[in-house]
Design a protein around this motif. Structure first.
Motif, PDB file in Angstrom:
ATOM      1  N   VAL A   1     -14.547  62.509 116.094  1.00  9.56           N
ATOM      2  CA  VAL A   1     -15.745  63.483 115.529  1.00  9.56           C
ATOM      3  C   VAL A   1     -16.765  62.403 115.902  1.00  9.56           C
ATOM      4  CG1 VAL A   1     -17.165  64.104 113.725  1.00  9.56           C
ATOM      5  CG2 VAL A   1     -14.671  64.491 113.695  1.00  9.56           C
ATOM      6  N   ARG A   2     -16.677  61.089 116.021  1.00 12.22           N
ATOM      7  CA  ARG A   2     -17.648  60.066 116.291  1.00 12.22           C
ATOM      8  C   ARG A   2     -17.868  60.206 117.595  1.00 12.22           C
ATOM      9  NH1 ARG A   2     -18.913  57.369 111.534  1.00 12.22           N
ATOM     10  NH2 ARG A   2     -20.364  56.393 112.687  1.00 12.22           N
ATOM     11  N   ALA A   3     -16.947  60.222 118.465  1.00 17.22           N
ATOM     12  CA  ALA A   3     -17.132  60.335 120.054  1.00 17.22           C
ATOM     13  C   ALA A   3     -17.803  61.624 120.528  1.00 17.22           C
ATOM     14  CB  ALA A   3     -15.769  60.381 120.675  1.00 17.22           C
TER      15      ALA A   3
ATOM     16  N   GLY B   1     -28.571  55.192 109.969  1.00 18.05           N
ATOM     17  CA  GLY B   1     -27.145  55.473 110.049  1.00 18.05           C
ATOM     18  C   GLY B   1     -26.377  54.363 109.533  1.00 18.05           C
ATOM     19  N   ARG B   2     -24.832  54.241 109.939  1.00 19.03           N
ATOM     20  CA  ARG B   2     -24.117  53.076 109.567  1.00 19.03           C
ATOM     21  C   ARG B   2     -23.905  52.351 110.878  1.00 19.03           C
ATOM     22  NH1 ARG B   2     -25.275  55.999 106.107  1.00 19.03           N
ATOM     23  NH2 ARG B   2     -24.148  56.673 104.090  1.00 19.03           N
ATOM     24  N   ASP B   3     -23.866  52.822 112.000  1.00 18.48           N
ATOM     25  CA  ASP B   3     -23.475  52.055 113.149  1.00 18.48           C
ATOM     26  C   ASP B   3     -24.471  52.136 114.238  1.00 18.48           C
ATOM     27  OD1 ASP B   3     -23.188  54.903 113.446  1.00 18.48           O
ATOM     28  OD2 ASP B   3     -21.279  54.722 114.967  1.00 18.48           O
ATOM     29  N   MET B   4     -25.790  52.402 113.898  1.00 13.64           N
ATOM     30  CA  MET B   4     -26.844  52.731 115.002  1.00 13.64           C
ATOM     31  C   MET B   4     -26.915  51.086 115.694  1.00 13.64           C
ATOM     32  SD  MET B   4     -27.976  55.374 114.460  1.00 13.64           S
ATOM     33  CE  MET B   4     -26.339  55.721 114.110  1.00 13.64           C
TER      34      MET B   4
ATOM     35  N   TYR C   1     -23.163  64.098 110.693  1.00  9.59           N
ATOM     36  CA  TYR C   1     -22.074  64.309 109.801  1.00  9.59           C
ATOM     37  C   TYR C   1     -21.988  65.078 108.868  1.00  9.59           C
ATOM     38  CZ  TYR C   1     -20.892  60.295 112.944  1.00  9.59           C
ATOM     39  OH  TYR C   1     -20.691  59.392 114.011  1.00  9.59           O
ATOM     40  N   ARG C   2     -23.064  65.265 108.112  1.00  7.34           N
ATOM     41  CA  ARG C   2     -23.262  66.354 106.944  1.00  7.34           C
ATOM     42  C   ARG C   2     -23.005  67.715 107.492  1.00  7.34           C
ATOM     43  NH1 ARG C   2     -25.408  64.497 102.029  1.00  7.34           N
ATOM     44  NH2 ARG C   2     -25.547  62.339 102.040  1.00  7.34           N
ATOM     45  N   LEU C   3     -23.909  67.895 108.623  1.00  6.79           N
ATOM     46  CA  LEU C   3     -23.622  69.263 109.221  1.00  6.79           C
ATOM     47  C   LEU C   3     -22.360  69.623 109.954  1.00  6.79           C
ATOM     48  CD1 LEU C   3     -27.171  69.187 110.957  1.00  6.79           C
ATOM     49  CD2 LEU C   3     -26.507  70.660 109.270  1.00  6.79           C
TER      50      LEU C   3
ATOM     51  N   GLU D   1     -14.339  50.286 105.334  1.00  6.99           N
ATOM     52  CA  GLU D   1     -12.863  49.994 105.772  1.00  6.99           C
ATOM     53  C   GLU D   1     -12.243  50.789 106.812  1.00  6.99           C
ATOM     54  OE1 GLU D   1     -10.793  49.979 101.753  1.00  6.99           O
ATOM     55  OE2 GLU D   1     -12.094  48.427 100.825  1.00  6.99           O
ATOM     56  N   ARG D   2     -13.013  51.838 107.150  1.00  6.10           N
ATOM     57  CA  ARG D   2     -12.210  52.769 108.255  1.00  6.10           C
ATOM     58  C   ARG D   2     -12.361  51.954 109.511  1.00  6.10           C
ATOM     59  NH1 ARG D   2     -18.025  56.182 108.500  1.00  6.10           N
ATOM     60  NH2 ARG D   2     -18.985  54.834 109.891  1.00  6.10           N
ATOM     61  N   ASP D   3     -11.542  52.175 110.405  1.00  4.05           N
ATOM     62  CA  ASP D   3     -11.182  51.615 111.562  1.00  4.05           C
ATOM     63  C   ASP D   3     -12.282  52.081 112.740  1.00  4.05           C
ATOM     64  OD1 ASP D   3      -8.810  50.163 110.998  1.00  4.05           O
ATOM     65  OD2 ASP D   3      -7.567  51.956 111.376  1.00  4.05           O
TER      66      ASP D   3
ATOM     67  N   ASP E   1     -31.790  60.952 112.113  1.00  6.94           N
ATOM     68  CA  ASP E   1     -30.986  60.982 110.896  1.00  6.94           C
ATOM     69  C   ASP E   1     -29.723  61.242 111.234  1.00  6.94           C
ATOM     70  OD1 ASP E   1     -29.883  61.326 108.322  1.00  6.94           O
ATOM     71  OD2 ASP E   1     -31.121  62.935 107.764  1.00  6.94           O
ATOM     72  N   SER E   2     -28.783  60.156 111.534  1.00 10.22           N
ATOM     73  CA  SER E   2     -27.491  60.476 112.125  1.00 10.22           C
ATOM     74  C   SER E   2     -26.399  60.977 111.041  1.00 10.22           C
ATOM     75  CB  SER E   2     -26.910  59.002 112.893  1.00 10.22           C
ATOM     76  OG  SER E   2     -26.853  57.947 111.773  1.00 10.22           O
ATOM     77  N   GLY E   3     -26.943  60.778 109.704  1.00  9.97           N
ATOM     78  CA  GLY E   3     -25.954  60.983 108.729  1.00  9.97           C
ATOM     79  C   GLY E   3     -25.959  62.657 108.644  1.00  9.97           C
TER      80      GLY E   3
HETATM   81  O1   DC Z   1     -26.488  58.510 105.177  1.00  9.35           O
HETATM   82  P1   DC Z   1     -25.808  59.942 104.763  1.00  9.35           P
HETATM   83  O2   DC Z   1     -25.471  59.770 103.339  1.00  9.35           O
HETATM   84  O3   DC Z   1     -26.616  60.994 105.087  1.00  9.35           O
HETATM   85  O4   DC Z   1     -24.361  59.756 105.514  1.00  9.35           O
HETATM   86  C1   DC Z   1     -23.582  60.698 105.161  1.00  9.35           C
HETATM   87  C2   DC Z   1     -21.986  60.003 105.617  1.00  9.35           C
HETATM   88  O5   DC Z   1     -21.931  60.024 107.031  1.00  9.35           O
HETATM   89  C3   DC Z   1     -21.990  58.703 105.033  1.00  9.35           C
HETATM   90  O6   DC Z   1     -20.789  58.759 104.075  1.00  9.35           O
HETATM   91  C4   DC Z   1     -21.244  57.919 106.229  1.00  9.35           C
HETATM   92  C5   DC Z   1     -21.261  58.974 107.363  1.00  9.35           C
HETATM   93  N1   DC Z   1     -22.145  58.265 108.387  1.00  9.35           N
HETATM   94  C6   DC Z   1     -21.538  57.674 109.517  1.00  9.35           C
HETATM   95  O7   DC Z   1     -20.239  57.344 109.291  1.00  9.35           O
HETATM   96  N2   DC Z   1     -22.307  57.153 110.532  1.00  9.35           N
HETATM   97  C7   DC Z   1     -23.595  57.269 110.814  1.00  9.35           C
HETATM   98  N3   DC Z   1     -24.343  56.667 111.790  1.00  9.35           N
HETATM   99  C8   DC Z   1     -24.094  58.093 109.768  1.00  9.35           C
HETATM  100  C9   DC Z   1     -23.609  58.609 108.480  1.00  9.35           C
END
Ligand code: DC
Length: 230
Positions: free
Chosen positions: A114-116, A135-138, A45-47, A192-194, A40-42
Motif C-alpha cells: 500500500v505504501r508503494a 505524515g509519518r515518513d515525509m 491512508y484513511r481514504l 514498530e512496523r517494518d 495530508d498524507s494520512g
Molecule cells: O495522521 P493520520 O492520523 O491521519 O494518519 C492515519 C494513519 O495513517 C496513521 O495511523 C499512520 C498512517 N500514516 C502513515 O503510515 N504514513 C503517513 N505518511 C501518514 C499516515
C-alpha cells in the motif's frame, strides 16, 4: 482550487510525528503562512481504508488494498466553504476523521504494498512555490531530500487530550479512556512496523509541543523554516 501539480525541485517542509502531536493543524497553518501547497498524507491512508470498507476488501488483503490505493479517485479541494475531500466524486465528510477510519488507516499503512502504491501520488504534490507535507515518513521516505524536516511530538497525555477536543468539536463521539488505548495501540503499530516506521529523520529538528499552544508552536516551526531557507 484543486491541490496537486508537480515540480520535483520545489522546496519541501516535511512534518512528521505521532497522532495528536498537532501536526495537521500546524502543517496547514504553516502552508497558509508560506503560501505553499499542503499534503495530508494520512488522508490518503484513511481514504484507502474507507475505500476498502466500501468495496468489501479485507484489511489484510495486501494486493487488493494496493490495487485500491493505486486507483483511488480522490480530490482535495479548497474554496470559500473551506476544505473538502472527495472520494469517487462525492464528499467524504466526518467519516474521514473518525477513530474507526484512523484505525483502519494505521492497519493498511503497515503494508509495504500500500505504501508503494501511494508513493508517486504523494510526490506529485511537490510543486512551486513549495510544499508542506504532513505524515509519518515525509522526511525519511517520501521526501528524503526535503530542505526542512520537523519532527513534532508531545506527551501521550497531551496528545490524547487534543484528540478528544478535536473529535468533540467535530461532533464525533469519543471517550478519554478509549482514546488513550487506541492512541497507544496506533503509536505502537506506526512505530514498530517494518515498512517506513514512525521515527525522526536523522536531520530532523525535534519540536516538543506538550507545553506550547498552537500560536507558539507555529512560531517555533516558522523560525526553523526561515533559518533553513535563509
Ligand atoms: O495522521 P493520520 O492520523 O491521519 O494518519 C492515519 C494513519 O495513517 C496513521 O495511523 C499512520 C498512517 N500514516 C502513515 O503510515 N504514513 C503517513 N505518511 C501518514 C499516515
Amino acid at each position: 482550487m484543486t491541490i496537486g501539480g508537480s515540480q520535483a525541485d520545489a522546496p519541501v517542509v516535511a512534518i512528521d510525528g505521532p497522532s495528536g502531536s498537532g501536526k495537521g493543524t500546524i502543517s496547514q497553518l504553516l502552508a497558509a503562512r508560506l503560501g505553499w501547497h499542503y499534503l495530508d498524507s494520512g488522508a490518503l491512508y484513511r481514504l484507502t481504508a474507507l475505500a476498502a470498507a466500501r468495496h468489501g476488501v479485507a484489511l489484510d488483503d495486501a494486493a487488493g488494498l494496493a490495487r485500491l490505493a493505486a486507483a483511488l479517485d480522490v480530490r482535495f479541494e479548497i474554496d470559500g466553504d473551506g476544505e473538502r475531500t472527495l472520494l469517487d466524486g462525492a464528499p467524504v465528510g466526518s467519516e474521514l476523521r473518525s477513530e474507526t477510519t484512523g484505525d483502519g488507516a494505521s492497519r493498511v499503512a503497515a503494508l509495504p504494498e500500500v505504501r508503494a502504491a501511494l508513493l508517486g501520488r504523494q510526490r506529485a504534490f511537490r510543486d512551486t512555490p513549495g510544499l508542506v507535507a504532513d505524515g509519518r515518513d515525509m522526511g525519511t521516505v517520501v521526501f528524503p531530500s526535503a530542505e526542512i524536516k520537523i519532527f513534532l511530538t508531545a506527551s501521550p497525555e497531551a496528545r490524547v487530550e487534543r484528540r478528544y477536543k478535536q473529535l468533540k468539536e467535530k461532533g464525533i463521539d469519543a471517550n478519554l479512556a478509549g482514546l488513550s488505548e487506541e492512541l497507544a495501540e496506533r503509536d505502537r503499530r506506526d512505530s514498530e512496523r517494518d515498512a517506513a516506521p514512525l521515527r525522526p529523520a536523522s536531520d530532523a529538528v525535534v519540536v516538543d509541543s506538550t507545553a506550547l499552544d498552537i500560536a507558539a508552536c507555529l512560531d517555533r516551526c516558522l523560525e526553523i523554516v526561515r533559518q533553513r531557507l535563509s
